[in-house]
Design a protein around this motif. Sequence first.
Motif: not given
Length: 173
Positions: A5-8, A27-30
């Motif tokens: 999916f085009p997740f930002k 899930i990798e997240k900032h």
Amino acid sequence: MENKFPFKFLKFKLMNHPTTNHPLEYIEKHKAVCALLLNNNESKTLLVNQFRPGANNNIYEIPAGLIDPGEEADTAVYREILEETGYEKESLELLYKSNTPLLVSPGYTTESLYFYIFKLNKENITPKPLSLDESEDLITSWHKLDNDFFANKTDLKSYFAYLLYLSLKNKEL
């Protein structure tokens, strides 16, 4: 595993457990920042009310946001406070900041938060107009810091920041 999916902000990843070699999804997240913002006499906190897809509802929570690539946590927190509340850095007194971020849910995400606690320098500061991101639709309101603080607040970061504040106030940390 590539994002389908085009997740930002989210990247879905797969790794093998270091001892069992079992595949693990995460899930990798900032990294992010959040701030408990108190009025000058520390009797109220400013909360934002906004829609959250995980709750499928609007909820009250402390101001928070992602740290942009290359940005420092201290810069990000002042940017987020200005965007979401209208209060400028010069209007705030720093009461606490975490030196390292805390992992939100390490079983499935790399997301981590730096916690900050501020109070306004004086009581009657007029905030600037909000400067929201295109995906944001929120309102701010002051809430008493009393036994009813937890009513209608469902997110863990707001609970934790409030309990952290109480602990610091009572010098338990």
